[in-house]
Design a protein around this motif. Structure first.
Motif, PDB file in Angstrom:
ATOM      1  N   GLN A 138      -5.508   3.437   5.536  1.00  0.00           N
ATOM      2  CA  GLN A 138      -4.977   4.716   5.082  1.00  0.00           C
ATOM      3  C   GLN A 138      -3.658   4.598   4.334  1.00  0.00           C
ATOM      4  OE1 GLN A 138      -6.903   7.931   6.045  1.00  0.00           O
ATOM      5  NE2 GLN A 138      -8.106   6.064   5.747  1.00  0.00           N
ATOM      6  N   SER A 139      -2.721   3.849   4.869  1.00  0.00           N
ATOM      7  CA  SER A 139      -1.421   3.726   4.208  1.00  0.00           C
ATOM      8  C   SER A 139      -0.659   2.557   4.803  1.00  0.00           C
ATOM      9  CB  SER A 139      -0.596   5.016   4.371  1.00  0.00           C
ATOM     10  OG  SER A 139      -0.335   5.277   5.743  1.00  0.00           O
ATOM     11  N   GLY A 140       0.266   1.997   3.996  1.00  0.00           N
ATOM     12  CA  GLY A 140       1.104   0.902   4.459  1.00  0.00           C
ATOM     13  C   GLY A 140       0.839  -0.378   3.690  1.00  0.00           C
ATOM     14  N   ILE A 141       1.608  -1.412   4.039  1.00  0.00           N
ATOM     15  CA  ILE A 141       1.500  -2.718   3.380  1.00  0.00           C
ATOM     16  C   ILE A 141       1.263  -3.791   4.434  1.00  0.00           C
ATOM     17  CG2 ILE A 141       4.023  -3.046   3.409  1.00  0.00           C
ATOM     18  CD1 ILE A 141       3.685  -4.605   0.741  1.00  0.00           C
ATOM     19  N   GLY A 142       0.423  -4.775   4.090  1.00  0.00           N
ATOM     20  CA  GLY A 142       0.128  -5.841   5.024  1.00  0.00           C
ATOM     21  C   GLY A 142      -0.382  -7.080   4.312  1.00  0.00           C
ATOM     22  N   VAL A 143      -0.474  -8.160   5.077  1.00  0.00           N
ATOM     23  CA  VAL A 143      -1.118  -9.390   4.628  1.00  0.00           C
ATOM     24  C   VAL A 143      -2.543  -9.367   5.171  1.00  0.00           C
ATOM     25  CG1 VAL A 143      -1.186 -11.894   4.902  1.00  0.00           C
ATOM     26  CG2 VAL A 143       0.990 -10.748   4.446  1.00  0.00           C
ATOM     27  N   GLU A 144      -3.509  -9.533   4.285  1.00  0.00           N
ATOM     28  CA  GLU A 144      -4.911  -9.473   4.662  1.00  0.00           C
ATOM     29  C   GLU A 144      -5.554 -10.834   4.401  1.00  0.00           C
ATOM     30  OE1 GLU A 144      -8.610  -6.372   4.038  1.00  0.00           O
ATOM     31  OE2 GLU A 144      -7.388  -6.875   2.293  1.00  0.00           O
ATOM     32  N   SER A 180       5.420  -0.647 -11.352  1.00  0.00           N
ATOM     33  CA  SER A 180       4.712  -0.507 -12.630  1.00  0.00           C
ATOM     34  C   SER A 180       3.492   0.388 -12.513  1.00  0.00           C
ATOM     35  CB  SER A 180       4.284  -1.896 -13.136  1.00  0.00           C
ATOM     36  OG  SER A 180       3.378  -2.501 -12.217  1.00  0.00           O
ATOM     37  N   GLY A 181       3.517   1.346 -11.589  1.00  0.00           N
ATOM     38  CA  GLY A 181       2.346   2.185 -11.349  1.00  0.00           C
ATOM     39  C   GLY A 181       1.651   1.761 -10.077  1.00  0.00           C
ATOM     40  N   PRO A 182       0.472   2.321  -9.798  1.00  0.00           N
ATOM     41  CA  PRO A 182      -0.243   1.946  -8.576  1.00  0.00           C
ATOM     42  C   PRO A 182      -0.547   0.450  -8.526  1.00  0.00           C
ATOM     43  CG  PRO A 182      -1.223   3.894  -9.577  1.00  0.00           C
ATOM     44  CD  PRO A 182      -0.239   3.362 -10.572  1.00  0.00           C
ATOM     45  N   GLU A 183      -0.151  -0.181  -7.427  1.00  0.00           N
ATOM     46  CA  GLU A 183      -0.408  -1.615  -7.208  1.00  0.00           C
ATOM     47  C   GLU A 183      -1.041  -1.754  -5.837  1.00  0.00           C
ATOM     48  OE1 GLU A 183       3.308  -3.367  -9.878  1.00  0.00           O
ATOM     49  OE2 GLU A 183       3.471  -3.334  -7.682  1.00  0.00           O
ATOM     50  N   ALA A 184      -2.300  -2.187  -5.795  1.00  0.00           N
ATOM     51  CA  ALA A 184      -3.088  -2.139  -4.571  1.00  0.00           C
ATOM     52  C   ALA A 184      -3.184  -3.479  -3.849  1.00  0.00           C
ATOM     53  CB  ALA A 184      -4.496  -1.641  -4.891  1.00  0.00           C
ATOM     54  N   ILE A 219      -2.088  -9.696  -0.383  1.00  0.00           N
ATOM     55  CA  ILE A 219      -1.154  -8.639  -0.009  1.00  0.00           C
ATOM     56  C   ILE A 219      -1.824  -7.327  -0.384  1.00  0.00           C
ATOM     57  CG2 ILE A 219       1.107  -7.600  -0.390  1.00  0.00           C
ATOM     58  CD1 ILE A 219       2.120 -10.364  -1.216  1.00  0.00           C
ATOM     59  N   LEU A 220      -1.894  -6.385   0.565  1.00  0.00           N
ATOM     60  CA  LEU A 220      -2.547  -5.090   0.337  1.00  0.00           C
ATOM     61  C   LEU A 220      -1.535  -3.985   0.591  1.00  0.00           C
ATOM     62  CD1 LEU A 220      -6.037  -3.899   1.428  1.00  0.00           C
ATOM     63  CD2 LEU A 220      -4.037  -2.570   2.147  1.00  0.00           C
ATOM     64  N   ALA A 221      -1.485  -2.991  -0.307  1.00  0.00           N
ATOM     65  CA  ALA A 221      -0.545  -1.877  -0.157  1.00  0.00           C
ATOM     66  C   ALA A 221      -1.233  -0.584  -0.549  1.00  0.00           C
ATOM     67  CB  ALA A 221       0.702  -2.099  -1.007  1.00  0.00           C
ATOM     68  N   ALA A 222      -1.326   0.368   0.388  1.00  0.00           N
ATOM     69  CA  ALA A 222      -2.067   1.610   0.158  1.00  0.00           C
ATOM     70  C   ALA A 222      -1.147   2.819   0.284  1.00  0.00           C
ATOM     71  CB  ALA A 222      -3.206   1.738   1.170  1.00  0.00           C
ATOM     72  N   ARG A 223      -1.311   3.766  -0.646  1.00  0.00           N
ATOM     73  CA  ARG A 223      -0.608   5.045  -0.536  1.00  0.00           C
ATOM     74  C   ARG A 223      -1.560   6.158  -0.112  1.00  0.00           C
ATOM     75  NH1 ARG A 223      -1.778   8.524  -4.586  1.00  0.00           N
ATOM     76  NH2 ARG A 223      -2.815   7.639  -6.415  1.00  0.00           N
ATOM     77  N   GLN A 224      -2.880   5.926  -0.271  1.00  0.00           N
ATOM     78  CA  GLN A 224      -3.880   6.867   0.205  1.00  0.00           C
ATOM     79  C   GLN A 224      -5.088   6.079   0.671  1.00  0.00           C
ATOM     80  OE1 GLN A 224      -4.837   9.307  -3.282  1.00  0.00           O
ATOM     81  NE2 GLN A 224      -6.703   8.135  -3.616  1.00  0.00           N
ATOM     82  N   SER A 225      -6.047   6.782   1.247  1.00  0.00           N
ATOM     83  CA  SER A 225      -7.171   6.117   1.895  1.00  0.00           C
ATOM     84  C   SER A 225      -7.969   5.236   0.935  1.00  0.00           C
ATOM     85  CB  SER A 225      -8.111   7.158   2.502  1.00  0.00           C
ATOM     86  OG  SER A 225      -9.210   6.536   3.148  1.00  0.00           O
ATOM     87  N   LEU A 226      -8.323   4.049   1.417  1.00  0.00           N
ATOM     88  CA  LEU A 226      -9.364   3.259   0.777  1.00  0.00           C
ATOM     89  C   LEU A 226     -10.706   3.907   1.102  1.00  0.00           C
ATOM     90  CD1 LEU A 226      -6.888   1.252   1.046  1.00  0.00           C
ATOM     91  CD2 LEU A 226      -8.589  -0.564   1.070  1.00  0.00           C
TER      92      LEU A 226
END
Length: 374
Positions: A242-248, A29-33, A74-81
């Motif tokens: 920077q990128s990827g998905i993880g549990v924080e 549904s668009g960017p989901e961070a 849950i955190l998911a990044a496509r570009q740098s925080l």
């Protein structure tokens, strides 16, 4: 008691357009961070019991009202925080007190009076992060490979104290000529030793042209976590996923001091006040067996513990509880049993467990259990 939790993804610009949706098995549904599972007032989880309450209200109504000391995401990044750091407990109390008199519309650094040590566990084969300040000699070698463009910065960096001063200089606005020169030099930079660092910096320069955070990132450790590997960051450690998905998981706080790579509020002076100035590598946190089907990611803090169970078909894991817990599913279908209750959770959903003598998880897939620390 046992209740199911959910939450809507937060649509920050840096969020992935598919990673969280893929995990949950639905269209994007668009960017989901980020998806928050906790009772922090900034975005408390929704309780799926038909009452329409969020977790903070549910805890207040149904228990003794004690706030959770941790926040699970849950955190998911496509570009740098953003290039950022978080305060110690004392720094947070001081900052929170100092900002309480500011008008509500004024920029704030502090959302609460708590510290924010944090850990991220990768849910992908390549979770990329900038974290901590690289060893001084290795950083000098990297800058030397950028030639004359980096000389004004290289000349400033001799030890940990001067490295911190150089970061403050880069972020101050006074170093913009050097920032631009290094950004131009990156376009043609080639290196066997620092190829990944230069490639990552080029991506950040394309996303944030002219931003001094691009150059600050070159002074940091670039790390890639494999699936299930974890990174723990103390208060004050500079970082930017920077990128990827993880549990924080982190102490229950939303205090962030930013220095670059973001359109959000930046306060260089406050970032430098909380910055840890020690350079060197950052160690991965590797899971160890906790028995009864669980692994644990060991960290020596009081705010949280994090367990993981990987269940084969019909597998099980069990743990004795001394307080509340949040059970988060990231794959498969898990059944959570505590006391006389039992509920199923799908990927991207969680269960909140109040104080019970035992927790049992059965089914398939992978789950994480967040607990208060020891």
């Amino acid at each position: 008691m046992l209740v199911r939790l959910s939450n809507a993804p937060r649509p920050f610009d840096w969020g992935s357009e598919h990673l969280i949706a893929d995990l949950e098995g639905r269209p994007a549904s668009g960017p989901e961070a980020e998806v928050w599972f906790g009772d922090h007032p900034a975005d408390p989880a929704d309780v799926e019991d038909g009452s329409g309450r969020t977790l903070d209200a549910w805890i207040r109504d149904e228990t003794d009202g004690a706030r959770l000391p941790y926040l699970l995401k849950i955190l998911a990044a496509r570009q740098s925080l953003s290039i950022q750091a978080h305060p110690t407990k004392r720094q947070a109390e001081e900052g929170w007190a100092a900002e309480r008199e500011l008008p509500e519309a004024a920029p704030h650094n502090y959302a609460d009076d708590n510290h924010k040590p944090e850990m991220i566990v990768s849910l992908c084969d390549e979770f990329v992060a900038l974290c901590g300040l690289r060893d001084i000699e290795r950083t000098r070698e990297l800058l030397a490979e950028l030639g004359d463009a980096a000389s004004p910065l290289l000349e400033r960096i001799r030890d940990d104290a001067s490295l911190a001063d150089a970061i403050a200089w880069l972020l101050s606005g006074d170093a913009q000529e050097t920032v631009e020169a290094i950004s131009l030099a990156l376009a043609d930079a080639r290196s066997d030793a620092f190829a990944a660092d230069f490639d990552n910096a080029r991506r950040n320069a394309a996303d944030f042209p002219g931003d001094p955070g691009v150059v600050v990132g070159l002074l940091m450790n670039l790390m890639t976590l494999g699936y299930g590997e974890a990174l723990f960051l103390r208060a004050g450690q500079l970082h930017a996923y920077q990128s990827g998905i993880g549990v924080e998981i982190m102490a229950a706080s939303d205090n962030v001091m930013r220095g670059g790579l973001t359109p959000k509020h930046i306060d260089v002076a406050e970032l430098m006040r909380v910055l840890e100035r020690t350079s060197g590598p950052v160690a991965l946190v590797r899971p160890v067996s906790a028995g009864s089907g669980f692994d644990e990611y060991p960290v020596e803090i009081d705010d949280f513990r994090l367990l993981r169970a990987t269940l084969g078909d019909g597998g099980s894991a069990a743990a004795d509880l001394d307080g509340t817990a949040i059970v988060l599913s990231v794959s498969g279908t898990a059944s959570v049993t505590a006391g006389s209750g039992s509920i199923d959770i799908m990927p991207g959903r969680a269960a909140f467990v109040t104080e019970e003598s035992a927790l049992e998880i059965t089914g398939s897939g992978e789950v994480f259990v967040a607990l208060s620390g020891v």
